[in-house]
Design a protein around this motif. Structure first.
Motif, PDB file in Angstrom:
ATOM      1  N   LEU A 104      12.638  16.229  -1.249  1.00 11.35           N
ATOM      2  CA  LEU A 104      12.118  17.571  -1.503  1.00 11.35           C
ATOM      3  C   LEU A 104      12.144  18.408  -0.227  1.00 11.35           C
ATOM      4  N   GLU A 105      11.680  17.819   0.869  1.00 14.22           N
ATOM      5  CA  GLU A 105      11.671  18.538   2.147  1.00 14.22           C
ATOM      6  C   GLU A 105      13.091  18.903   2.584  1.00 14.22           C
ATOM      7  N   ALA A 106      14.028  17.978   2.428  1.00 14.76           N
ATOM      8  CA  ALA A 106      15.420  18.251   2.802  1.00 14.76           C
ATOM      9  C   ALA A 106      16.008  19.339   1.913  1.00 14.76           C
ATOM     10  N   CYS A 107      15.672  19.285   0.644  1.00 18.59           N
ATOM     11  CA  CYS A 107      16.182  20.270  -0.316  1.00 18.59           C
ATOM     12  C   CYS A 107      15.681  21.673   0.024  1.00 18.59           C
ATOM     13  N   GLU A 108      14.450  21.757   0.489  1.00 16.89           N
ATOM     14  CA  GLU A 108      13.846  23.050   0.784  1.00 16.89           C
ATOM     15  C   GLU A 108      14.140  23.548   2.192  1.00 16.89           C
ATOM     16  N   SER A 109      14.786  22.737   3.013  1.00 15.98           N
ATOM     17  CA  SER A 109      15.025  23.169   4.390  1.00 15.98           C
ATOM     18  C   SER A 109      16.496  23.493   4.610  1.00 15.98           C
ATOM     19  N   GLU A 110      17.033  23.044   5.719  1.00 13.42           N
ATOM     20  CA  GLU A 110      18.340  23.489   6.179  1.00 13.42           C
ATOM     21  C   GLU A 110      19.501  22.600   5.736  1.00 13.42           C
ATOM     22  N   TRP A 111      19.371  21.870   4.646  1.00 11.84           N
ATOM     23  CA  TRP A 111      20.417  20.949   4.191  1.00 11.84           C
ATOM     24  C   TRP A 111      21.785  21.627   4.093  1.00 11.84           C
ATOM     25  N   GLY A 112      21.840  22.790   3.485  1.00 12.14           N
ATOM     26  CA  GLY A 112      23.108  23.482   3.291  1.00 12.14           C
ATOM     27  C   GLY A 112      23.781  23.903   4.580  1.00 12.14           C
ATOM     28  N   SER A 113      23.016  24.119   5.641  1.00 11.16           N
ATOM     29  CA  SER A 113      23.609  24.550   6.908  1.00 11.16           C
ATOM     30  C   SER A 113      24.204  23.382   7.687  1.00 11.16           C
ATOM     31  N   LEU A 114      24.074  22.159   7.184  1.00  4.45           N
ATOM     32  CA  LEU A 114      24.584  20.985   7.884  1.00  4.45           C
ATOM     33  C   LEU A 114      25.938  20.531   7.332  1.00  4.45           C
ATOM     34  N   GLU A 115      26.688  21.444   6.731  1.00  4.70           N
ATOM     35  CA  GLU A 115      27.950  21.118   6.060  1.00  4.70           C
ATOM     36  C   GLU A 115      28.873  20.227   6.879  1.00  4.70           C
ATOM     37  N   ASN A 116      29.118  20.563   8.123  1.00 14.53           N
ATOM     38  CA  ASN A 116      30.111  19.844   8.917  1.00 14.53           C
ATOM     39  C   ASN A 116      29.494  18.822   9.867  1.00 14.53           C
ATOM     40  N   GLN A 117      28.254  18.503   9.681  1.00 14.37           N
ATOM     41  CA  GLN A 117      27.579  17.558  10.566  1.00 14.37           C
ATOM     42  C   GLN A 117      27.233  16.291   9.797  1.00 14.37           C
ATOM     43  N   LYS A 177       0.801  -1.224   0.000  1.00 16.06           N
ATOM     44  CA  LYS A 177       0.000   0.000   0.000  1.00 16.06           C
ATOM     45  C   LYS A 177       0.835   1.275   0.000  1.00 16.06           C
ATOM     46  N   VAL A 178       1.953   1.253   0.708  1.00 15.72           N
ATOM     47  CA  VAL A 178       2.768   2.460   0.872  1.00 15.72           C
ATOM     48  C   VAL A 178       3.781   2.542  -0.259  1.00 15.72           C
ATOM     49  N   ASP A 179       3.815   3.671  -0.914  1.00 16.22           N
ATOM     50  CA  ASP A 179       4.782   3.927  -1.978  1.00 16.22           C
ATOM     51  C   ASP A 179       6.057   4.469  -1.346  1.00 16.22           C
ATOM     52  N   VAL A 180       7.005   3.575  -1.041  1.00 20.67           N
ATOM     53  CA  VAL A 180       8.241   3.975  -0.375  1.00 20.67           C
ATOM     54  C   VAL A 180       9.008   4.978  -1.240  1.00 20.67           C
ATOM     55  N   SER A 181       9.021   4.767  -2.545  1.00 18.66           N
ATOM     56  CA  SER A 181       9.758   5.701  -3.400  1.00 18.66           C
ATOM     57  C   SER A 181       9.125   7.095  -3.343  1.00 18.66           C
ATOM     58  N   GLY A 182       7.820   7.173  -3.192  1.00 19.04           N
ATOM     59  CA  GLY A 182       7.152   8.468  -3.034  1.00 19.04           C
ATOM     60  C   GLY A 182       7.516   9.130  -1.722  1.00 19.04           C
ATOM     61  N   VAL A 183       7.632   8.332  -0.665  1.00 20.11           N
ATOM     62  CA  VAL A 183       8.036   8.861   0.641  1.00 20.11           C
ATOM     63  C   VAL A 183       9.485   9.355   0.574  1.00 20.11           C
ATOM     64  N   VAL A 184      10.329   8.596  -0.116  1.00 22.25           N
ATOM     65  CA  VAL A 184      11.727   9.022  -0.285  1.00 22.25           C
ATOM     66  C   VAL A 184      11.770  10.335  -1.057  1.00 22.25           C
ATOM     67  N   GLN A 185      10.980  10.429  -2.124  1.00 23.14           N
ATOM     68  CA  GLN A 185      10.959  11.650  -2.934  1.00 23.14           C
ATOM     69  C   GLN A 185      10.485  12.848  -2.102  1.00 23.14           C
ATOM     70  N   ALA A 186       9.445  12.651  -1.293  1.00 17.76           N
ATOM     71  CA  ALA A 186       8.954  13.727  -0.429  1.00 17.76           C
ATOM     72  C   ALA A 186      10.028  14.150   0.570  1.00 17.76           C
ATOM     73  N   THR A 187      10.772  13.178   1.076  1.00 17.93           N
ATOM     74  CA  THR A 187      11.864  13.465   2.015  1.00 17.93           C
ATOM     75  C   THR A 187      12.950  14.273   1.331  1.00 17.93           C
ATOM     76  N   ASN A 245       9.370  10.685   9.820  1.00 20.26           N
ATOM     77  CA  ASN A 245       8.126  11.471   9.934  1.00 20.26           C
ATOM     78  C   ASN A 245       7.263  11.313   8.681  1.00 20.26           C
ATOM     79  N   ASN A 246       7.879  11.373   7.515  1.00 21.26           N
ATOM     80  CA  ASN A 246       7.126  11.224   6.270  1.00 21.26           C
ATOM     81  C   ASN A 246       6.540   9.826   6.125  1.00 21.26           C
ATOM     82  N   LEU A 247       7.305   8.813   6.536  1.00 22.17           N
ATOM     83  CA  LEU A 247       6.805   7.439   6.460  1.00 22.17           C
ATOM     84  C   LEU A 247       5.636   7.246   7.419  1.00 22.17           C
ATOM     85  N   LEU A 248       5.731   7.832   8.621  1.00 22.60           N
ATOM     86  CA  LEU A 248       4.619   7.767   9.570  1.00 22.60           C
ATOM     87  C   LEU A 248       3.362   8.421   8.998  1.00 22.60           C
TER      88      LEU A 248
END
Length: 192
Positions: free
Chosen positions: A47-60, A35-45, A72-75
């Motif tokens: 997109l969310e990472a791309c639009e959030s603070e990904w760039g500020s995590l350079e050294n982490q 029932k769950v489209d894992v690839s869709g959940v990955v894609q949403a993740t 969270n997206n899978l839930l």
């Protein structure tokens, strides 16, 4: 974020696709997998990472942060298929199980030492392992996921896959051999 920066971030995130897909498959029982489209959940993740603070995590280490978003997206996706009211006690175990699956990947890689450089290497190894598993034929991939990453005994894997224990053991052996070949450093590369 400029379009160019967005594209660069999307390209950097793409290396995590197989890893997140693997973690998603490990968390869903067979009924939900249908029932769950894992690839869709990955894609949403992604997109969310791309639009959030990904760039500020350079050294982490970005994997825990990305796993949390994915969890969270899978839930959210799983909730769509459950008729029961939201139960926070059920949600925590999923994020915990995702972390456990990631830990099993780390244990399978047998990396020790928590220095920052070793953590970075371990994260790269986890991604390489997930990519290697994704290249396996479906039966080998499933046998390895069930046995090594979910921790099921050979007998349970055999029952789940409806194959003899010998056939499952052979699938695991061939898949593990192939993964080792993929993950071995190529000739001429430094071996640390």
């Amino acid at each position: 974020m400029s379009p160019r920066e967005h594209d660069q971030t999307a390209n950097a995130l793409d290396q995590y696709r197989d890893y997140l897909t693997l973690l998603g498959r490990l968390q869903l029982d067979p009924v939900l997998q249908a029932k769950v489209d894992v690839s869709g959940v990955v894609q949403a993740t992604m997109l969310e990472a791309c639009e959030s603070e990904w760039g500020s995590l350079e050294n982490q280490d970005k994997l825990p942060w990305l796993r949390r978003i994915f969890s969270n997206n899978l839930l959210d996706e799983i909730r769509k298929f459950r008729t029961e009211a939201r139960d926070v006690r059920r949600e925590r175990p999923l994020s915990h199980r995702i972390d456990q699956s990631a830990s099993r990947l780390q244990v399978w890689l047998k990396s020790d030492g928590p220095s920052p450089s070793q953590m970075a290497v371990r994260s790269e190894d986890e991604l390489t392992l997930a990519k290697a598993i994704a290249t396996l034929p479906d039966a080998q991939r499933e046998a390895i996921e069930l046995h090594h990453l979910r921790g099921l005994p050979l007998e349970e894997v055999s029952e789940s896959m409806q194959r003899s224990k010998g056939a499952v053991a052979a699938l695991i052996f061939r898949g593990t051999t192939r993964i080792r070949q993929i993950m071995q450093p190529k000739q001429g590369e430094p071996n640390e």
